[in-house]
Design an enzyme around this catalytic site. Sequence first.
Site, PDB file in Angstrom:
ATOM      1  N   LYS A 111       0.867  -1.180   0.000  1.00  0.00           N
ATOM      2  CA  LYS A 111       0.000   0.000   0.000  1.00  0.00           C
ATOM      3  C   LYS A 111       0.906   1.234   0.000  1.00  0.00           C
ATOM      4  O   LYS A 111       0.819   2.117   0.856  1.00  0.00           O
ATOM      5  CB  LYS A 111      -0.935  -0.021   1.217  1.00  0.00           C
ATOM      6  CG  LYS A 111      -2.063   1.013   1.155  1.00  0.00           C
ATOM      7  CD  LYS A 111      -3.010   0.809  -0.006  1.00  0.00           C
ATOM      8  CE  LYS A 111      -4.155   1.827   0.060  1.00  0.00           C
ATOM      9  NZ  LYS A 111      -4.966   1.843  -1.185  1.00  0.00           N
ATOM     10  N   ASP A 132      -2.125 -12.471   5.227  1.00  0.00           N
ATOM     11  CA  ASP A 132      -3.132 -13.173   6.011  1.00  0.00           C
ATOM     12  C   ASP A 132      -4.492 -13.081   5.316  1.00  0.00           C
ATOM     13  O   ASP A 132      -5.207 -14.073   5.156  1.00  0.00           O
ATOM     14  CB  ASP A 132      -3.198 -12.544   7.404  1.00  0.00           C
ATOM     15  CG  ASP A 132      -3.994 -13.369   8.398  1.00  0.00           C
ATOM     16  OD1 ASP A 132      -4.458 -14.472   8.040  1.00  0.00           O
ATOM     17  OD2 ASP A 132      -4.152 -12.914   9.542  1.00  0.00           O
TER      18      ASP A 132
END
Length: 398
Positions: free
Chosen positions: A225, A281
Amino acid sequence: MAASLQLINLRPFRSHSTSLPNHHSKRLTIRCSKSYNITLLPGDGIGPEVISVAKKVLNLAGSLEGVEFKFKEMPMGGAALDLTGVPLPEETLNTAKESDAVLLGAIGGYKWDKNEKHLKPETGLLQLREGLKVFANLRPASVLPELVDASTLKKEVAEGVDLMVVRELTGGIYFGKPRGFGTNENGEEIGFNTEVYAAYEIDRIARIAFETARKRSGKLCSVDKANVLEASMFWRKRVIAIAAEYPDVELTHMYVDNAAMQLVRNPKQFDTIVTNNIFGDILSDEASMITGSIGMLPSASLGESGPGLFEPIHGSAPDIAGQDKANPLATILSAAMLLKYGLGEVKAAERIELAVLDTLSRGFRTGDIYSVGNKLVGCKEMGEEVLKSVNTKTPASV
Protein backbone atom coordinates in the site's frame (compact mmCIF):
# COMPACT_ATOMS: atom_id res chain seq x y z
CA MET A 1 17.10 -23.95 -1.17
CA ALA A 2 16.57 -27.18 1.24
CA ALA A 3 14.06 -29.11 -0.48
CA SER A 4 13.26 -26.45 -2.99
CA LEU A 5 14.11 -23.35 -1.02
CA GLN A 6 17.31 -24.28 0.83
CA LEU A 7 15.71 -23.10 4.03
CA ILE A 8 15.84 -26.22 6.14
CA ASN A 9 19.04 -27.88 7.29
CA LEU A 10 18.41 -31.59 6.80
CA ARG A 11 19.65 -33.74 9.64
CA PRO A 12 21.80 -36.89 9.24
CA PHE A 13 19.75 -39.92 8.27
CA ARG A 14 19.33 -42.77 10.75
CA SER A 15 18.93 -46.24 9.29
CA HIS A 16 16.31 -48.63 10.64
CA SER A 17 14.55 -51.80 9.62
CA THR A 18 10.92 -52.03 10.58
CA SER A 19 7.86 -54.18 10.00
CA LEU A 20 4.75 -52.15 9.21
CA PRO A 21 1.14 -53.16 8.61
CA ASN A 22 -0.14 -51.82 5.32
CA HIS A 23 -3.58 -50.40 4.71
CA HIS A 24 -5.10 -53.89 4.49
CA SER A 25 -3.33 -55.16 7.64
CA LYS A 26 -0.88 -57.41 5.77
CA ARG A 27 2.64 -57.34 7.20
CA LEU A 28 5.34 -55.74 5.07
CA THR A 29 9.00 -55.88 6.02
CA ILE A 30 10.55 -52.66 4.75
CA ARG A 31 14.10 -51.39 4.98
CA CYS A 32 13.80 -47.81 6.16
CA SER A 33 16.97 -45.97 5.19
CA LYS A 34 15.88 -42.67 6.72
CA SER A 35 14.20 -41.77 9.98
CA TYR A 36 12.70 -38.44 11.02
CA ASN A 37 11.25 -37.09 14.25
CA ILE A 38 7.92 -35.35 13.67
CA THR A 39 6.13 -33.28 16.30
CA LEU A 40 2.35 -33.48 15.99
CA LEU A 41 0.25 -30.64 17.42
CA PRO A 42 -3.40 -31.74 17.04
CA GLY A 43 -4.70 -28.65 18.83
CA ASP A 44 -8.41 -27.97 19.09
CA GLY A 45 -11.73 -28.58 17.34
CA ILE A 46 -11.28 -30.74 14.25
CA GLY A 47 -7.50 -30.64 14.68
CA PRO A 48 -7.16 -34.06 16.33
CA GLU A 49 -9.39 -35.66 13.67
CA VAL A 50 -7.44 -34.36 10.67
CA ILE A 51 -4.05 -34.97 12.28
CA SER A 52 -4.99 -38.59 12.97
CA VAL A 53 -5.75 -39.10 9.27
CA ALA A 54 -2.64 -37.26 8.06
CA LYS A 55 -0.42 -39.31 10.38
CA LYS A 56 -1.64 -42.55 8.79
CA VAL A 57 -1.06 -41.17 5.30
CA LEU A 58 2.44 -39.98 6.21
CA ASN A 59 3.30 -43.39 7.66
CA LEU A 60 2.14 -45.28 4.59
CA ALA A 61 3.70 -42.96 2.01
CA GLY A 62 6.94 -42.96 3.97
CA SER A 63 7.07 -46.72 4.34
CA LEU A 64 6.62 -47.18 0.58
CA GLU A 65 9.65 -44.91 0.00
CA GLY A 66 11.89 -46.33 2.74
CA VAL A 67 11.23 -43.54 5.23
CA GLU A 68 10.34 -44.01 8.89
CA PHE A 69 8.70 -41.45 11.15
CA LYS A 70 8.84 -41.17 14.90
CA PHE A 71 5.90 -39.08 16.05
CA LYS A 72 5.56 -37.19 19.31
CA GLU A 73 2.17 -35.63 20.05
CA MET A 74 2.16 -32.48 22.17
CA PRO A 75 -0.55 -30.12 23.48
CA MET A 76 -1.03 -26.65 22.08
CA GLY A 77 -3.71 -23.98 21.88
CA GLY A 78 -6.90 -24.44 23.85
CA ALA A 79 -6.02 -28.04 24.66
CA ALA A 80 -2.79 -26.84 26.24
CA LEU A 81 -4.62 -24.10 28.14
CA ASP A 82 -6.91 -26.69 29.69
CA LEU A 83 -3.98 -28.95 30.56
CA THR A 84 -1.30 -26.51 31.64
CA GLY A 85 -2.80 -23.03 31.81
CA VAL A 86 -0.77 -21.66 28.88
CA PRO A 87 -1.38 -21.91 25.10
CA LEU A 88 2.18 -23.05 24.30
CA PRO A 89 3.88 -25.02 27.08
CA GLU A 90 7.67 -24.81 27.19
CA GLU A 91 7.89 -28.58 26.74
CA THR A 92 5.86 -28.36 23.53
CA LEU A 93 8.09 -25.64 22.08
CA ASN A 94 11.27 -27.51 23.03
CA THR A 95 9.99 -30.72 21.48
CA ALA A 96 9.08 -28.87 18.29
CA LYS A 97 12.52 -27.24 18.11
CA GLU A 98 14.26 -30.61 18.46
CA SER A 99 12.21 -32.31 15.73
CA ASP A 100 12.77 -32.49 11.99
CA ALA A 101 9.37 -30.98 11.18
CA VAL A 102 6.15 -29.92 12.91
CA LEU A 103 2.61 -30.74 11.73
CA LEU A 104 -0.19 -28.67 13.25
CA GLY A 105 -3.93 -29.40 13.12
CA ALA A 106 -5.90 -26.32 14.19
CA ILE A 107 -6.27 -24.12 17.25
CA GLY A 108 -8.95 -22.03 18.89
CA GLY A 109 -12.61 -22.28 19.78
CA TYR A 110 -15.51 -20.46 21.37
CA LYS A 111 -14.51 -21.76 24.81
CA TRP A 112 -11.43 -19.55 24.96
CA ASP A 113 -12.64 -16.52 22.98
CA LYS A 114 -13.08 -14.35 26.08
CA ASN A 115 -9.67 -15.16 27.57
CA GLU A 116 -7.15 -12.39 28.03
CA LYS A 117 -4.83 -12.05 25.05
CA HIS A 118 -1.90 -13.93 26.60
CA LEU A 119 -4.27 -16.81 27.37
CA LYS A 120 -5.79 -17.13 23.91
CA PRO A 121 -4.96 -20.18 21.74
CA GLU A 122 -3.91 -17.86 18.88
CA THR A 123 -1.17 -16.38 21.08
CA GLY A 124 0.33 -19.85 21.27
CA LEU A 125 0.53 -20.01 17.48
CA LEU A 126 2.32 -16.66 17.29
CA GLN A 127 4.72 -17.84 20.01
CA LEU A 128 5.35 -21.08 18.12
CA ARG A 129 6.21 -19.26 14.89
CA GLU A 130 8.48 -16.92 16.79
CA GLY A 131 10.13 -19.76 18.71
CA LEU A 132 10.79 -21.78 15.55
CA LYS A 133 12.03 -18.63 13.77
CA VAL A 134 9.88 -19.36 10.73
CA PHE A 135 9.38 -16.20 8.72
CA ALA A 136 8.22 -17.37 5.28
CA ASN A 137 4.69 -18.69 4.85
CA LEU A 138 3.96 -20.45 1.55
CA ARG A 139 0.28 -20.89 0.72
CA PRO A 140 -0.55 -22.49 -2.63
CA ALA A 141 -3.99 -22.00 -4.13
CA SER A 142 -4.72 -24.27 -7.07
CA VAL A 143 -8.08 -25.08 -8.60
CA LEU A 144 -8.07 -28.81 -9.23
CA PRO A 145 -9.94 -29.94 -12.36
CA GLU A 146 -12.03 -32.26 -10.19
CA LEU A 147 -13.19 -29.34 -8.01
CA VAL A 148 -13.61 -26.48 -10.47
CA ASP A 149 -17.38 -26.63 -10.03
CA ALA A 150 -16.96 -26.16 -6.25
CA SER A 151 -15.55 -22.66 -6.74
CA THR A 152 -17.94 -19.77 -6.19
CA LEU A 153 -16.44 -18.11 -9.26
CA LYS A 154 -17.56 -18.83 -12.81
CA LYS A 155 -15.87 -21.87 -14.29
CA GLU A 156 -14.07 -19.85 -16.96
CA VAL A 157 -12.61 -17.60 -14.22
CA ALA A 158 -11.58 -20.33 -11.77
CA GLU A 159 -10.40 -23.00 -14.20
CA GLY A 160 -6.62 -23.25 -14.36
CA VAL A 161 -5.84 -21.03 -11.36
CA ASP A 162 -2.51 -22.01 -9.82
CA LEU A 163 -0.89 -19.41 -7.62
CA MET A 164 1.37 -19.19 -4.57
CA VAL A 165 1.14 -16.57 -1.84
CA VAL A 166 4.45 -15.94 -0.05
CA ARG A 167 3.61 -14.16 3.19
CA GLU A 168 6.08 -12.58 5.61
CA LEU A 169 5.19 -14.17 8.90
CA THR A 170 7.06 -12.71 11.88
CA GLY A 171 7.14 -8.95 11.28
CA GLY A 172 4.78 -6.11 10.53
CA ILE A 173 1.76 -4.98 12.49
CA TYR A 174 1.21 -8.32 14.27
CA PHE A 175 4.54 -7.97 16.09
CA GLY A 176 5.48 -4.29 15.79
CA LYS A 177 5.95 -2.09 18.84
CA PRO A 178 4.70 0.13 20.37
CA ARG A 179 1.32 -1.51 20.68
CA GLY A 180 -1.37 -1.52 23.30
CA PHE A 181 -4.11 0.61 24.81
CA GLY A 182 -4.07 4.13 26.10
CA THR A 183 -5.75 7.50 26.24
CA ASN A 184 -5.42 10.29 23.69
CA GLU A 185 -5.14 14.03 24.26
CA ASN A 186 -8.94 14.26 24.47
CA GLY A 187 -9.11 11.67 27.22
CA GLU A 188 -10.62 9.05 24.90
CA GLU A 189 -9.60 5.40 25.08
CA ILE A 190 -7.51 4.20 22.13
CA GLY A 191 -5.94 1.01 20.84
CA PHE A 192 -2.80 1.13 18.68
CA ASN A 193 -0.45 -1.10 16.71
CA THR A 194 2.68 -0.44 14.67
CA GLU A 195 3.43 -1.59 11.13
CA VAL A 196 7.23 -1.72 11.00
CA TYR A 197 9.75 -3.66 8.90
CA ALA A 198 13.53 -3.73 8.96
CA ALA A 199 15.42 -4.08 5.68
CA TYR A 200 16.65 -7.61 6.48
CA GLU A 201 13.07 -8.82 7.09
CA ILE A 202 11.93 -7.61 3.68
CA ASP A 203 15.09 -8.76 1.89
CA ARG A 204 14.89 -12.36 3.11
CA ILE A 205 11.20 -12.83 2.28
CA ALA A 206 11.73 -11.15 -1.10
CA ARG A 207 14.54 -13.58 -1.95
CA ILE A 208 12.34 -16.55 -1.06
CA ALA A 209 9.56 -15.13 -3.23
CA PHE A 210 11.91 -14.59 -6.17
CA GLU A 211 13.28 -18.13 -5.78
CA THR A 212 9.73 -19.49 -5.66
CA ALA A 213 8.70 -17.52 -8.74
CA ARG A 214 11.82 -18.66 -10.58
CA LYS A 215 10.81 -22.29 -10.02
CA ARG A 216 7.29 -21.56 -11.27
CA SER A 217 6.55 -19.28 -14.24
CA GLY A 218 9.04 -16.51 -13.46
CA LYS A 219 6.41 -13.92 -12.52
CA LEU A 220 6.30 -12.20 -9.12
CA CYS A 221 3.76 -9.62 -7.96
CA SER A 222 4.64 -7.66 -4.82
CA VAL A 223 1.56 -6.39 -2.99
CA ASP A 224 1.73 -3.31 -0.77
CA LYS A 225 0.00 0.00 0.00
CA ALA A 226 2.87 2.26 -1.05
CA ASN A 227 0.56 5.12 -2.02
CA VAL A 228 -0.32 5.67 1.66
CA LEU A 229 1.92 3.77 4.09
CA GLU A 230 5.58 4.56 4.72
CA ALA A 231 6.21 0.94 5.71
CA SER A 232 4.89 -0.10 2.30
CA MET A 233 7.01 2.52 0.53
CA PHE A 234 10.05 0.99 2.20
CA TRP A 235 8.80 -2.52 1.37
CA ARG A 236 8.61 -1.63 -2.34
CA LYS A 237 12.06 0.02 -2.27
CA ARG A 238 13.69 -3.13 -0.81
CA VAL A 239 11.83 -5.54 -3.14
CA ILE A 240 13.01 -3.52 -6.15
CA ALA A 241 16.57 -3.64 -4.81
CA ILE A 242 16.47 -7.43 -4.41
CA ALA A 243 14.98 -7.78 -7.90
CA ALA A 244 18.40 -6.87 -9.33
CA GLU A 245 19.60 -10.31 -8.15
CA TYR A 246 16.87 -12.02 -10.22
CA PRO A 247 16.89 -10.53 -13.73
CA ASP A 248 15.09 -13.62 -15.05
CA VAL A 249 12.01 -12.98 -12.86
CA GLU A 250 9.41 -10.43 -14.00
CA LEU A 251 8.50 -8.18 -11.06
CA THR A 252 5.27 -6.18 -10.85
CA HIS A 253 3.67 -4.20 -8.02
CA MET A 254 0.04 -3.89 -6.98
CA TYR A 255 -1.77 -2.05 -4.21
CA VAL A 256 -3.48 -4.41 -1.79
CA ASP A 257 -7.01 -3.13 -2.43
CA ASN A 258 -6.59 -3.68 -6.16
CA ALA A 259 -5.01 -7.10 -5.54
CA ALA A 260 -8.04 -8.15 -3.51
CA MET A 261 -10.29 -7.16 -6.39
CA GLN A 262 -8.11 -8.75 -9.08
CA LEU A 263 -7.97 -12.08 -7.21
CA VAL A 264 -11.72 -12.35 -7.74
CA ARG A 265 -11.88 -10.73 -11.18
CA ASN A 266 -8.98 -12.48 -12.91
CA PRO A 267 -6.98 -14.75 -10.57
CA LYS A 268 -5.11 -16.43 -13.45
CA GLN A 269 -3.04 -13.27 -13.94
CA PHE A 270 -1.13 -14.17 -10.75
CA ASP A 271 1.55 -16.79 -10.32
CA THR A 272 3.55 -15.86 -7.21
CA ILE A 273 2.50 -13.11 -4.81
CA VAL A 274 4.74 -11.72 -2.06
CA THR A 275 3.38 -9.46 0.63
CA ASN A 276 3.60 -8.49 4.28
CA ASN A 277 2.09 -10.24 7.26
CA ILE A 278 -1.37 -8.68 7.50
CA PHE A 279 -1.98 -8.37 3.74
CA GLY A 280 -0.83 -11.97 3.26
CA ASP A 281 -3.13 -13.17 6.01
CA ILE A 282 -6.14 -11.65 4.24
CA LEU A 283 -5.23 -12.32 0.60
CA SER A 284 -4.31 -15.97 1.15
CA ASP A 285 -7.69 -16.63 2.76
CA GLU A 286 -9.38 -14.89 -0.16
CA ALA A 287 -7.34 -16.96 -2.63
CA SER A 288 -8.35 -20.13 -0.81
CA MET A 289 -12.00 -19.60 -1.63
CA ILE A 290 -11.24 -19.48 -5.34
CA THR A 291 -10.43 -23.17 -5.00
CA GLY A 292 -13.87 -23.98 -3.61
CA SER A 293 -13.04 -24.63 0.03
CA ILE A 294 -10.60 -23.50 2.67
CA GLY A 295 -10.56 -27.17 3.67
CA MET A 296 -8.42 -27.99 0.65
CA LEU A 297 -5.39 -25.76 1.19
CA PRO A 298 -2.11 -26.53 2.95
CA SER A 299 0.66 -24.19 4.05
CA ALA A 300 4.34 -24.30 4.94
CA SER A 301 6.15 -21.92 7.28
CA LEU A 302 9.92 -22.03 6.89
CA GLY A 303 12.99 -20.43 8.41
CA GLU A 304 16.69 -20.22 7.68
CA SER A 305 17.41 -23.30 9.82
CA GLY A 306 15.60 -25.74 12.06
CA PRO A 307 12.22 -27.43 11.57
CA GLY A 308 9.45 -26.04 9.41
CA LEU A 309 5.85 -25.69 10.54
CA PHE A 310 3.19 -27.24 8.30
CA GLU A 311 -0.54 -26.72 8.76
CA PRO A 312 -3.86 -26.47 6.92
CA ILE A 313 -5.08 -22.90 6.63
CA HIS A 314 -8.57 -23.69 7.88
CA GLY A 315 -9.61 -23.05 11.45
CA SER A 316 -10.64 -25.41 14.21
CA ALA A 317 -14.34 -25.48 13.12
CA PRO A 318 -15.70 -26.24 16.61
CA ASP A 319 -19.23 -26.44 15.23
CA ILE A 320 -18.42 -29.73 13.46
CA ALA A 321 -15.70 -31.05 15.79
CA GLY A 322 -16.11 -34.69 16.76
CA GLN A 323 -18.79 -35.32 14.14
CA ASP A 324 -16.57 -36.91 11.45
CA LYS A 325 -17.47 -34.09 9.04
CA ALA A 326 -14.08 -32.41 8.67
CA ASN A 327 -12.20 -32.35 5.37
CA PRO A 328 -8.75 -33.86 6.08
CA LEU A 329 -7.29 -33.10 2.62
CA ALA A 330 -5.69 -29.77 3.57
CA THR A 331 -3.86 -31.48 6.42
CA ILE A 332 -2.88 -34.40 4.20
CA LEU A 333 -1.52 -31.95 1.62
CA SER A 334 0.28 -30.11 4.43
CA ALA A 335 1.94 -33.43 5.22
CA ALA A 336 3.00 -33.59 1.57
CA MET A 337 4.50 -30.10 1.88
CA LEU A 338 6.27 -31.28 5.04
CA LEU A 339 7.87 -34.08 3.05
CA LYS A 340 8.78 -31.88 0.08
CA TYR A 341 9.86 -28.60 1.68
CA GLY A 342 10.81 -29.75 5.18
CA LEU A 343 12.54 -33.07 4.56
CA GLY A 344 13.34 -33.15 0.84
CA GLU A 345 11.42 -36.42 0.43
CA VAL A 346 9.94 -35.54 -2.95
CA LYS A 347 8.80 -39.02 -4.02
CA ALA A 348 6.87 -39.63 -0.81
CA ALA A 349 5.31 -36.16 -1.17
CA GLU A 350 4.26 -36.89 -4.74
CA ARG A 351 2.68 -40.16 -3.65
CA ILE A 352 0.41 -38.19 -1.34
CA GLU A 353 -0.38 -35.50 -3.91
CA LEU A 354 -1.26 -38.10 -6.53
CA ALA A 355 -3.36 -40.01 -4.00
CA VAL A 356 -5.43 -36.92 -3.20
CA LEU A 357 -6.06 -36.27 -6.89
CA ASP A 358 -6.98 -39.92 -7.45
CA THR A 359 -9.39 -39.93 -4.50
CA LEU A 360 -11.13 -36.84 -5.85
CA SER A 361 -11.24 -38.27 -9.37
CA ARG A 362 -13.01 -41.31 -7.94
CA GLY A 363 -15.75 -39.01 -6.71
CA PHE A 364 -15.24 -38.94 -2.94
CA ARG A 365 -16.19 -35.64 -1.27
CA THR A 366 -16.58 -34.28 2.24
CA GLY A 367 -19.50 -31.94 2.84
CA ASP A 368 -17.59 -28.71 2.14
CA ILE A 369 -16.76 -29.76 -1.44
CA TYR A 370 -19.73 -32.02 -2.16
CA SER A 371 -21.76 -31.68 -5.35
CA VAL A 372 -24.52 -33.83 -6.80
CA GLY A 373 -23.22 -36.98 -8.45
CA ASN A 374 -20.33 -37.53 -6.03
CA LYS A 375 -20.13 -39.68 -2.92
CA LEU A 376 -20.45 -37.85 0.40
CA VAL A 377 -18.02 -39.20 2.99
CA GLY A 378 -16.75 -38.22 6.40
CA CYS A 379 -13.25 -37.42 7.59
CA LYS A 380 -12.29 -41.01 8.39
CA GLU A 381 -13.61 -42.50 5.15
CA MET A 382 -11.91 -39.82 3.09
CA GLY A 383 -8.68 -40.76 4.83
CA GLU A 384 -9.24 -44.44 4.07
CA GLU A 385 -9.76 -43.69 0.39
CA VAL A 386 -6.57 -41.61 0.25
CA LEU A 387 -4.68 -44.50 1.86
CA LYS A 388 -5.94 -46.84 -0.88
CA SER A 389 -4.66 -44.41 -3.51
CA VAL A 390 -1.30 -43.97 -1.78
CA ASN A 391 -0.85 -47.71 -2.16
CA THR A 392 -1.60 -47.72 -5.87
CA LYS A 393 -0.30 -44.41 -7.25
CA THR A 394 3.44 -44.26 -7.91
CA PRO A 395 5.22 -40.93 -8.55
CA ALA A 396 7.12 -40.67 -11.82
CA SER A 397 9.90 -38.38 -10.60
CA VAL A 398 13.00 -39.46 -8.72
